[in-house]
Design a protein around this motif. Structure first.
Motif, PDB file in Angstrom:
ATOM      1  N   UNK A 295       0.871  -1.178   0.000  1.00 60.80           N
ATOM      2  CA  UNK A 295       0.000   0.000   0.000  1.00 60.80           C
ATOM      3  C   UNK A 295       0.909   1.230   0.000  1.00 60.80           C
ATOM      4  N   UNK A 296       1.130   1.823  -1.181  1.00 60.04           N
ATOM      5  CA  UNK A 296       1.970   3.011  -1.312  1.00 60.04           C
ATOM      6  C   UNK A 296       1.082   4.255  -1.279  1.00 60.04           C
ATOM      7  N   UNK A 297       1.621   5.362  -0.773  1.00 59.55           N
ATOM      8  CA  UNK A 297       0.797   6.561  -0.631  1.00 59.55           C
ATOM      9  C   UNK A 297       1.652   7.818  -0.636  1.00 59.55           C
ATOM     10  N   UNK A 335      -1.510  -1.302  -4.251  1.00 59.10           N
ATOM     11  CA  UNK A 335      -2.409  -0.154  -4.245  1.00 59.10           C
ATOM     12  C   UNK A 335      -1.587   1.131  -4.160  1.00 59.10           C
ATOM     13  N   UNK A 336      -2.158   2.200  -4.704  1.00 58.38           N
ATOM     14  CA  UNK A 336      -1.500   3.505  -4.641  1.00 58.38           C
ATOM     15  C   UNK A 336      -2.537   4.548  -4.266  1.00 58.38           C
ATOM     16  N   UNK A 337      -2.354   5.162  -3.126  1.00 54.48           N
ATOM     17  CA  UNK A 337      -3.327   6.104  -2.565  1.00 54.48           C
ATOM     18  C   UNK A 337      -2.720   7.501  -2.558  1.00 54.48           C
ATOM     19  N   UNK A 338      -3.416   8.450  -3.180  1.00 55.22           N
ATOM     20  CA  UNK A 338      -2.929   9.823  -3.213  1.00 55.22           C
ATOM     21  C   UNK A 338      -3.975  10.767  -2.650  1.00 55.22           C
ATOM     22  N   UNK A 339      -3.503  11.841  -2.050  1.00 54.64           N
ATOM     23  CA  UNK A 339      -4.403  12.845  -1.480  1.00 54.64           C
ATOM     24  C   UNK A 339      -4.093  14.195  -2.122  1.00 54.64           C
ATOM     25  N   UNK A 340      -5.094  14.813  -2.688  1.00 50.83           N
ATOM     26  CA  UNK A 340      -4.948  16.095  -3.365  1.00 50.83           C
ATOM     27  C   UNK A 340      -4.437  17.157  -2.388  1.00 50.83           C
ATOM     28  N   UNK A 341      -3.321  17.792  -2.745  1.00 49.64           N
ATOM     29  CA  UNK A 341      -2.789  18.904  -1.975  1.00 49.64           C
ATOM     30  C   UNK A 341      -1.847  18.538  -0.841  1.00 49.64           C
TER      31      UNK A 341
END
Length: 371
Positions: A295-297, A335-341
């Motif tokens: 789980x990369x983020x 999985x790759x989880x990104x958060x705007x900003x």
């Protein structure tokens, strides 16, 4: 020997580290504060275990369920729930754990280091029957063993307390060691930290003392309990996490690299090589694609965003080793989880850890939370 630490709030130095991306699930965030979302109900999904899965200690066996099926929970991703940064009723504790090691990147002399250890509510050292999952959580450049739990107040600890109290994750031990810079900043210490200090000194000392699923601290004892063990890290700690994937699949099943790729400060020029190396390590192991999960983020304004995104993009086509999914580990192992900003700092990682732990240990909580 462990000792109880007093809590202090200190300012942490800014982190600046460029590393490897592609996109999976993206959660929106406005300004500095996360959007507060409630915990959503989840659907249980089952899948067949790989026939080459080695014999190991499994929560499914402990619950009396068949070891032929490993159920991964379909976990909705999102922001940390409202109230999770406040104190929980059931609070875990923090200890400082001293262990003997060596200055592997320098003189080679014997040294004593300390790791901060989080113990879940209800943990009793003299309880020889209860076993706990364990997460090794690595700080980034300029951080230390106290950064996660102390330097930004209690918010991170409170979040973990609530996750355990609410049954979002099973109770777990978190070990936060100190990664020292070397003569070449962290370029000469991140590649050897796992293979030398963590593997040979930290893990045997920690898991001989605390009540993990390892029956003993031999190679076979760690291998048999790998389904209860995760490694994660931020920035340079993210790079260390990928190194553990390369060299530690025999001991770890779950990986949580945040804002860091395999190449420390990677600019995208080594992403093909890095992705190929990671796939080769997986294929060379005795484990199938349902025996390891990543789980990369990171955040879209993080200095690591471009590099980490490029690395994940190169990993996606390597489907002999990785099944990329934007949904949950019910459908893949990457999985790759990104958060705007989100930018490159610890408070932003809390959402990554919240979602990552829920996904990575979801096959455990599926059995615990099923009606």
């Amino acid at each position: 020997m462990p000792k109880t630490l007093s809590k202090t709030a200190i300012l942490c130095a800014a982190f600046s580290l460029c590393l490897p991306l592609a996109a999976c699930s993206t959660a929106a965030q406005e300004d500095e504060e996360p959007v507060i979302m409630p915990v959503e109900a989840s659907q249980e999904v089952g899948s067949e275990a790989d026939e080459n899965t080695p014999q190991r200690v499994s929560p499914l066996e402990e619950s009396g369920s068949s070891n032929d099926e490993m159920a991964m929970k379909d976990v909705p991703l999102g922001a940390v729930p409202e109230g999770y940064y406040d104190e929980a009723e059931q609070q875990g504790s923090l200890e400082s754990f001293a262990y003997d090691t060596r200055d592997y990147a320098g003189s080679g002399n014997a040294v004593e280091r300390e790791a901060t250890v989080y113990l879940p509510y209800g943990y009793e050292q003299n309880d020889t029957k209860t076993r706990y999952n364990i997460l090794y959580l690595q700080h980034g450049a300029y951080g230390d063993e106290r950064t996660w739990m102390y330097e930004y107040g209690d918010r991170f600890k409170n979040m973990i307390d609530h996750m355990i109290e609410d049954g979002t994750i099973p109770p777990l031990i978190i070990v936060m060691p100190y990664l020292a810079p070397g003569s070449q900043w962290y370029h000469d210490t991140t590649p050897i930290f796992y293979s030398d200090e963590v593997k040979n000194d930290l893990m045997p000392a920690v898991e001989a003392h605390y009540r993990t699923y390892a029956e003993d601290v031999s190679d076979s004892g760690f291998a048999a309990s790998r389904s209860h063990r995760a490694f994660g890290g931020f920035s340079a700690g993210g790079t260390t996490t990928w190194r553990v994937f390369l060299e530690g699949l025999d001991r770890f099943e779950y990986f949580l690299p945040m804002s860091g790729g395999l190449t420390l400060g990677g600019d995208g020029s080594t992403d093909d090589e890095d992705a190929s190396a990671l796939a080769a390590a997986a294929l060379a192991s005795s484990h199938g694609k349902r025996d390891y999960y990543v789980f990369a983020a990171t955040g879209t304004q993080d200095v690591a965003y471009q590099g980490l995104s490029a690395q994940i993009e190169r990993m996606k086509p390597l489907d002999d080793a990785f099944d990329f999914t934007e949904v949950s580990f019910a459908e893949g192992n990457l999985m790759y989880y990104t958060v705007e900003g989100n930018r490159h700092d610890y408070p932003y990682t809390y959402e990554y850890v919240y979602n990552g732990l829920r996904c990575l240990f979801s096959w455990v909580t599926t059995r615990q939370m099923a009606p």
